[in-house]
Design an enzyme around this catalytic site. Structure first.
Site, short mmCIF file in Angstrom:
data_model
loop_
_atom_site.label_atom_id
_atom_site.label_comp_id
_atom_site.label_asym_id
_atom_site.label_seq_id
_atom_site.Cartn_x
_atom_site.Cartn_y
_atom_site.Cartn_z
N GLU A 45 0.65 -1.67 -0.01
CA GLU A 45 0.34 0.04 0.27
C GLU A 45 0.51 1.48 0.01
O GLU A 45 0.43 1.85 -0.57
CB GLU A 45 -0.85 -0.23 1.67
N TYR A 128 -6.25 6.87 3.74
CA TYR A 128 -7.21 5.69 2.71
C TYR A 128 -5.68 4.81 3.48
O TYR A 128 -6.28 3.57 3.47
CB TYR A 128 -6.51 6.62 1.83
N ASP A 146 -10.09 5.21 -2.95
CA ASP A 146 -8.89 6.21 -3.49
C ASP A 146 -9.40 6.70 -5.33
O ASP A 146 -10.84 6.47 -5.01
CB ASP A 146 -7.70 5.05 -3.73
N CYS A 214 -25.90 0.58 -11.91
CA CYS A 214 -24.95 1.45 -12.69
C CYS A 214 -25.77 2.72 -13.09
O CYS A 214 -26.44 3.05 -14.42
CB CYS A 214 -23.97 1.41 -13.05
S1 SF4 Z 1 -21.48 -0.07 -15.55
FE1 SF4 Z 1 -19.71 0.92 -16.33
S2 SF4 Z 1 -19.18 2.59 -15.62
FE2 SF4 Z 1 -21.05 1.73 -14.84
S3 SF4 Z 1 -19.87 0.83 -12.60
FE3 SF4 Z 1 -19.95 -0.22 -14.50
S4 SF4 Z 1 -18.10 -0.19 -15.93
FE4 SF4 Z 1 -18.12 1.63 -14.13
#
Ligand code: SF4
Length: 353
Positions: A45, A128, A146, A214
């Site tokens: 690290e 961190y 990070d 996401c």
């Molecule tokens: S879907 Fe794409 S933008 Fe979202 S966390 Fe996964 S790789 Fe990253």
């Protein structure tokens, strides 16, 4: 909140399932079923701060083969540690590493503490790194954030606030994601995802375990996150370094003061570095009277906070030339093993061919 996918699994569960199949094999990482060695976790690290996995690999192997335990590292002379670190950059890390090893060996009976607060009290360990060691080495629940994690989290939740102002918000979101079970694997899974899938450019959303929840992917704007405040320009600094070569091949060097940029490393002598054009009167600062020639082009080196154009002046001097105060002649055979920074290795490559 990031939506839960149809499977009903949390982002942490999705990520851990992916990690079990795709985890990277790294020289410092325990294999599945192995107990992590806190010394190796700590060493890696510290080396990985501001430095890539690729650059660290060879250094890590060299350190653990020379000094397999924290006690052996603590007992090594600092000059030897600096030499082994040379080329990895950010040299205050090497001095802190050695001090930290001394404290762990002396005050903690050679065992790293497991709590974040106690880890943070050690030299060279910030928030961190303390969280990463607590999670990875001791499987404590710690929020490890990070640059990779900031990127993943800001995309997952589509954080519109720009960095660095967004750091507290991103940290709070990362806290909410961190599971009570397997926090060490979760931290490493986030790092792996950021390094191999959710990359700064062209993230591989099609093979991402977090694709379903996401928000940035759903909006078709993954690369737009994290939002960033534009950086002010960094003026180029300039300076001159003098490479005096004795007839037997020895080079004139000096050791930088222990504190500050490149502290404790060996260098060829030179002027101070300033923003703006090169110094007008470098002749007044040459370490020895000689027929100096200016090599072309200057050496360009980019530090974190500024780029540097370092002009290289070279002179050949007779064998009996004495070293001025504060300098010494480094025999040609010892140049390769001396603790030069990457900058001064570039200088020597140019001057010595
Ligand atoms: S879907 Fe794409 S933008 Fe979202 S966390 Fe996964 S790789 Fe990253």
């Amino acid at each position: 909140m990031a939506d839960r996918p149809a499977s009903g699994q949390t982002p942490a569960a999705l990520l851990l399932g992916w990690y079990d199949r795709h985890r990277r094999v790294l020289p410092w990482r325990a294999l599945p079923g192995e107990t992590p060695d806190p010394y190796r976790v700590w060493l890696s690290e510290i080396m990985l701060q501001q430095t890539t996995v690729q650059a660290v690999g060879g250094y890590f192997r060299d350190f653990v083969s020379r000094w397999p335990t924290v006690g052996e590292l603590a007992a090594a002379p600092i000059e030897e540690v600096m030499r082994a670190w040379a080329g990895l950059g950010y040299y205050s890390r090497a001095r802190n590493l050695h001090r930290c090893a001394g404290i762990v060996a002396g005050d903690h009976a050679g065992r790293f503490p497991a709590e974040e607060a106690a880890l943070r009290a050690l030299p060279g360990i910030g928030a961190y790194t303390a969280a990463a060691i607590a999670a990875i080495a001791f499987d404590r629940r710690a929020v490890v954030v990070d640059g990779n994690v900031e990127r993943v989290v800001s995309r997952l939740f589509r954080v519109e606030q720009a960095l660095p102002a967004a750091k507290p918000a991103i940290r709070a979101l990362a806290d909410g994601l961190t599971p009570d079970g397997r926090p060490g694997d979760f931290a490493q899974a986030m790092m792996d995802l950021g390094a191999t899938v959710c990359t700064p450019r062209r993230p591989a959303c099609g093979s991402c375990p977090l694709a379903a929840p996401c928000q940035a992917r759903a909006a078709g704007d993954a690369e737009g996150f994290p939002r960033k405040t534009p950086r002010a320009g960094r003026p180029v600094r300039t300076g001159v370094t003098f490479v005096a070569i004795r007839a037997d091949g020895a080079v004139l060097v000096r050791t930088r003061p222990p504190k500050g940029l490149l502290g404790g490393l060996v260098e060829t002598p030179g002027t101070a570095w300033h923003a703006g054009p090169p110094p007008a009167e470098p002749l007044a600062e040459v370490p020895l009277p000689a027929a100096w020639e200016v090599l072309d082009p200057p050496v360009r080196h980019v530090f974190t906070h500024f780029p540097l154009d370092l002009a290289v002046w070279r002179a050949h001097v007779p064998k009996g030339t004495p070293a001025p105060p504060g300098h010494r002649w480094l025999p040609a055979a010892e140049i390769g093993a001396e603790a030069f920074s990457t900058l001064h290795r570039k200088v020597l490559r140019l001057a010595l061919g």
